[in-house]
Write a protein that holds these residues in place. Structure first.
Motif, PDB file in Angstrom:
ATOM      1  N   VAL A   1      49.855  30.558  28.112  1.00  0.00           N
ATOM      2  CA  VAL A   1      50.976  30.839  29.011  1.00  0.00           C
ATOM      3  C   VAL A   1      50.605  30.267  30.375  1.00  0.00           C
ATOM      4  O   VAL A   1      49.441  29.992  30.656  1.00  0.00           O
ATOM      5  N   SER A   2      51.594  30.081  31.199  1.00  0.00           N
ATOM      6  CA  SER A   2      51.325  29.536  32.535  1.00  0.00           C
ATOM      7  C   SER A   2      50.706  30.606  33.432  1.00  0.00           C
ATOM      8  O   SER A   2      50.847  31.804  33.182  1.00  0.00           O
ATOM      9  N   ARG A   3      50.049  30.136  34.491  1.00  0.00           N
ATOM     10  CA  ARG A   3      49.521  31.081  35.476  1.00  0.00           C
ATOM     11  C   ARG A   3      50.677  31.880  36.092  1.00  0.00           C
ATOM     12  O   ARG A   3      50.543  33.060  36.380  1.00  0.00           O
ATOM     13  N   ALA A   4      51.810  31.215  36.267  1.00  0.00           N
ATOM     14  CA  ALA A   4      52.984  31.897  36.815  1.00  0.00           C
ATOM     15  C   ALA A   4      53.404  33.051  35.897  1.00  0.00           C
ATOM     16  O   ALA A   4      53.764  34.129  36.376  1.00  0.00           O
ATOM     17  N   ALA A   5      53.343  32.823  34.575  1.00  0.00           N
ATOM     18  CA  ALA A   5      53.686  33.893  33.628  1.00  0.00           C
ATOM     19  C   ALA A   5      52.693  35.048  33.766  1.00  0.00           C
ATOM     20  O   ALA A   5      53.081  36.222  33.713  1.00  0.00           O
TER      21      ALA A   5
ATOM     22  N   ARG B   1      53.633  36.940  36.873  1.00  0.00           N
ATOM     23  CA  ARG B   1      54.884  37.691  36.741  1.00  0.00           C
ATOM     24  C   ARG B   1      54.612  39.069  36.124  1.00  0.00           C
ATOM     25  O   ARG B   1      55.366  40.008  36.316  1.00  0.00           O
ATOM     26  N   ASN B   2      53.521  39.164  35.374  1.00  0.00           N
ATOM     27  CA  ASN B   2      53.186  40.400  34.680  1.00  0.00           C
ATOM     28  C   ASN B   2      52.101  41.227  35.367  1.00  0.00           C
ATOM     29  O   ASN B   2      52.129  42.453  35.308  1.00  0.00           O
TER      30      ASN B   2
ATOM     31  N   SER C   1      69.394  37.734  26.942  1.00  0.00           N
ATOM     32  CA  SER C   1      69.681  39.156  26.829  1.00  0.00           C
ATOM     33  C   SER C   1      68.462  39.975  27.248  1.00  0.00           C
ATOM     34  O   SER C   1      67.328  39.522  27.188  1.00  0.00           O
ATOM     35  N   HIS C   2      68.763  41.210  27.653  1.00  0.00           N
ATOM     36  CA  HIS C   2      67.714  42.106  28.141  1.00  0.00           C
ATOM     37  C   HIS C   2      66.672  42.384  27.053  1.00  0.00           C
ATOM     38  O   HIS C   2      65.479  42.386  27.322  1.00  0.00           O
ATOM     39  N   SER C   3      67.129  42.619  25.804  1.00  0.00           N
ATOM     40  CA  SER C   3      66.180  42.936  24.730  1.00  0.00           C
ATOM     41  C   SER C   3      65.324  41.728  24.379  1.00  0.00           C
ATOM     42  O   SER C   3      64.146  41.860  24.078  1.00  0.00           O
ATOM     43  N   ARG C   4      65.898  40.519  24.432  1.00  0.00           N
ATOM     44  CA  ARG C   4      65.118  39.317  24.156  1.00  0.00           C
ATOM     45  C   ARG C   4      64.068  39.107  25.237  1.00  0.00           C
ATOM     46  O   ARG C   4      62.950  38.720  24.960  1.00  0.00           O
ATOM     47  N   GLU C   5      64.443  39.425  26.485  1.00  0.00           N
ATOM     48  CA  GLU C   5      63.487  39.316  27.585  1.00  0.00           C
ATOM     49  C   GLU C   5      62.347  40.310  27.399  1.00  0.00           C
ATOM     50  O   GLU C   5      61.188  39.986  27.612  1.00  0.00           O
ATOM     51  N   ASN C   6      62.671  41.548  26.977  1.00  0.00           N
ATOM     52  CA  ASN C   6      61.635  42.551  26.731  1.00  0.00           C
ATOM     53  C   ASN C   6      60.672  42.099  25.643  1.00  0.00           C
ATOM     54  O   ASN C   6      59.473  42.312  25.747  1.00  0.00           O
ATOM     55  N   VAL C   7      61.193  41.497  24.598  1.00  0.00           N
ATOM     56  CA  VAL C   7      60.342  40.969  23.519  1.00  0.00           C
ATOM     57  C   VAL C   7      59.431  39.875  24.072  1.00  0.00           C
ATOM     58  O   VAL C   7      58.235  39.846  23.781  1.00  0.00           O
ATOM     59  N   ARG C   8      59.973  39.008  24.898  1.00  0.00           N
ATOM     60  CA  ARG C   8      59.180  37.930  25.490  1.00  0.00           C
ATOM     61  C   ARG C   8      58.091  38.491  26.401  1.00  0.00           C
ATOM     62  O   ARG C   8      56.940  38.056  26.348  1.00  0.00           O
ATOM     63  N   VAL C   9      58.435  39.476  27.200  1.00  0.00           N
ATOM     64  CA  VAL C   9      57.455  40.101  28.105  1.00  0.00           C
ATOM     65  C   VAL C   9      56.362  40.783  27.291  1.00  0.00           C
ATOM     66  O   VAL C   9      55.171  40.617  27.582  1.00  0.00           O
ATOM     67  N   ARG C  10      56.740  41.534  26.266  1.00  0.00           N
ATOM     68  CA  ARG C  10      55.734  42.212  25.419  1.00  0.00           C
ATOM     69  C   ARG C  10      54.832  41.198  24.729  1.00  0.00           C
ATOM     70  O   ARG C  10      53.622  41.386  24.645  1.00  0.00           O
TER      71      ARG C  10
ATOM     72  N   THR D   1      50.858  40.895  25.298  1.00  0.00           N
ATOM     73  CA  THR D   1      49.944  40.984  24.148  1.00  0.00           C
ATOM     74  C   THR D   1      49.017  39.777  24.113  1.00  0.00           C
ATOM     75  O   THR D   1      47.803  39.921  23.919  1.00  0.00           O
ATOM     76  N   LEU D   2      49.564  38.595  24.306  1.00  0.00           N
ATOM     77  CA  LEU D   2      48.739  37.381  24.323  1.00  0.00           C
ATOM     78  C   LEU D   2      47.705  37.431  25.444  1.00  0.00           C
ATOM     79  O   LEU D   2      46.543  37.037  25.253  1.00  0.00           O
TER      80      LEU D   2
END
Length: 187
Positions: free
Chosen positions: A44-48, A51-52, A2-11, A15-16
């Motif tokens: 987190v991975s370099r790819a992560a 992505r940000n 879900s979009h909100s779960r993705e937003n939580v993951r991105v945030r 933060t990390l």
């Protein structure tokens, strides 16, 4: 997902990454920190990371850009009170990311970041304040430098006054400089 779960993951990832960046700057200095180290410390991975953020500079720029946006947001009005409130919001944001700003403006920090703050405030000053035309660039540059040093002093001294007072003090000093500049004639 879900979009909100993705937003939580991105945030959470962002933060990390921010926390990892601060720790690494405190240990090694900004210039010696690599994206690989940031990703590893954040677990987190370099790819992560990519992505940000494009690079470590963009990670830092985003933190500052969020705060700087408060300085130029005139949607609430443009009276002296409104400008002071925006300045206070900026100092609140610096306080919220205290460790990031301390790390970047401290001894192991980044000359690039300090210059970015000064250049941004100098540009904003030129764009938004009525300055005496013969000395526009000088006054704007002095105000940018004064702003950078005000933030640095405030953090170095463990924020001895609240954001509201720091904003008011800077505003009074800036106004005094502008008044003096109006009386100076360069020939």
């Amino acid at each position: 997902m879900s979009h909100s779960r993705e937003n939580v993951r991105v945030r959470r990832t962002r933060t990390l990454l921010r926390e990892a960046l601060v720790e690494l700057i405190e240990e090694h200095g900004f210039d010696r920190v690599t994206v690989g180290q940031i990703a590893e410390r954040a677990m987190v991975s370099r790819a992560a990371f990519y992505r940000n953020y494009r690079d470590k500079y963009q990670l830092v720029e985003q933190i500052f850009d969020e705060a700087a946006a408060a300085l130029t947001d005139s949607s609430g009005g443009n009276s002296e009170f409104d400008r002071l409130r925006r300045l206070e919001t900026f100092f609140d944001d610096v306080a919220r990311y205290d460790r990031v700003y301390r790390a970047l403006l401290g001894r192991k920090g980044s000359q690039w970041f300090a210059a970015r703050i000064q250049d941004t405030v100098t540009s904003m000053t030129i764009e938004h304040l009525p300055l005496p035309s013969p000395v526009d660039d000088l006054v704007a540059t002095l105000l940018g430098g004064m702003f950078l040093q005000t933030v640095t002093w405030w953090l170095t001294n463990n924020r001895p006054v609240p954001s509201r007072d720091m904003a008011a003090d800077y505003a009074r000093l800036a106004a005094a400089l502008i008044r003096e500049a109006n009386d100076v004639s360069f020939r």
